[in-house]
Scaffold this motif. Sequence first.
Motif, PDB file in Angstrom:
ATOM      1  N   TYR A  93       0.859  -1.180   0.000  1.00  0.00           N
ATOM      2  CA  TYR A  93       0.000   0.000   0.000  1.00  0.00           C
ATOM      3  C   TYR A  93       0.900   1.236   0.000  1.00  0.00           C
ATOM      4  O   TYR A  93       1.837   1.327   0.791  1.00  0.00           O
ATOM      5  CB  TYR A  93      -0.894   0.025   1.244  1.00  0.00           C
ATOM      6  N   HIS A 111       1.089   5.417   0.335  1.00  0.00           N
ATOM      7  CA  HIS A 111       0.391   6.621   0.787  1.00  0.00           C
ATOM      8  C   HIS A 111       1.365   7.788   0.739  1.00  0.00           C
ATOM      9  O   HIS A 111       2.485   7.693   1.238  1.00  0.00           O
ATOM     10  CB  HIS A 111      -0.130   6.435   2.210  1.00  0.00           C
ATOM     11  N   LYS A 161      -3.398  14.098  -0.427  1.00  0.00           N
ATOM     12  CA  LYS A 161      -2.913  12.720  -0.343  1.00  0.00           C
ATOM     13  C   LYS A 161      -3.057  11.982  -1.666  1.00  0.00           C
ATOM     14  O   LYS A 161      -3.874  12.320  -2.531  1.00  0.00           O
ATOM     15  CB  LYS A 161      -3.659  11.951   0.747  1.00  0.00           C
ATOM     16  N   ASP A 208      -3.280   7.683  -2.391  1.00  0.00           N
ATOM     17  CA  ASP A 208      -3.175   6.323  -1.872  1.00  0.00           C
ATOM     18  C   ASP A 208      -3.426   5.336  -3.001  1.00  0.00           C
ATOM     19  O   ASP A 208      -4.337   5.499  -3.803  1.00  0.00           O
ATOM     20  CB  ASP A 208      -4.078   6.061  -0.665  1.00  0.00           C
TER      21      ASP A 208
END
Length: 361
Positions: free
Chosen positions: A129, A131, A139, A141
């Motif tokens: 993942y 981020h 952000k 992600d």
Amino acid sequence: MHRNRFCRNVVTIAGIATALVFATTVRAQVDITSYTAARALSPLTIDGRLDDPDWSRAAEGVLTETNTGNAVPLKSTVKVLWDDQFLYVGFHFEDPDAWATITSEDGALWGEEVAEVFIDPEGLGHTYYEHEINPVNTKVDLFVINAGEARNGVYKVWKNWDFSSKLKQAVYVQGDGLRENTADEYWSVEVAFPFEDIWTAPNIPPLVGDTWRIGFYRIERGKSGNTPGDDWYAALSPGLNPSFHRPWRFAKVTFSDKETGVKTVREEPAPFLTSANYPNPFNPSTTIEFTLPKEGHVALSVYNSMGQKVRELIADTMTPGLYRVVWDGRDDAGRSVSSGTYLYRVAGPGMSASGKMELVR
């Protein structure tokens, strides 16, 4: 699930896996940063300031230049804590001119100043993942599928993947963080990653003693015109390469109920499990092919774009070999699933591999 329940859809090609094992398990011994994350004694207030008392208990990991491991011009640090609900990450970056212009989610933040976290709970390097967060609290992600060290880290990103609304993030800037050529001092970041969103983790929440591979990074830009020599890239565990997508170089983060600390350890060689599916896109069925380098329990499942399990195809002990498994586009109840993006994940003894599939009805 017993073998005779799925053997009609599985083809084993003997002898091929042995050759693949010898070709992929030779790996140089290299130093990897290891971090021990302490358990938070109470929930943290996510405001970007890193002033909760628990942060003083967390070890300070110093980021260094990612290509060389040398010191960077501005002090850059990271701290990690955890509780039963969240993985907490806190960055503190000295910066006399913090700036960012991108305010739309999932924009190309990596082209400006940014903090980045890459989370691989299985520690195998095939899925993780990503981020990112910039000085104005924008952000990105993503869910990443990586071909691994043996293929030089070729990777694909699932850009539409997002952490849930339970994710918390905040940025504090001693300055404005938006405009260039202003007198800033530093910027700091706090992110609370909900464990329930990290669905590839072996244990949710982690057990004391579990170790995840996590990359912690900083991109520092001088001027927006990319003046040569102005930019640099920092990591807690240097990737020895400009690309951050080198999961075999992520730091080893161990969850503790009391201790905290930072050190370097030797990376251990690991078996390499490969996989692919074809055709892709597909309708009505696709074949998932994987090579198992050693005997052990194998689980092969299909998930939807929300991370929910749709179909369990294999759950059994299997011998080394090359396997092909057909997914007919149906769920565990025998119902045809709708068009969309699906992810398969095959997990063997101490290894896993994943792939993204597109079903077009």
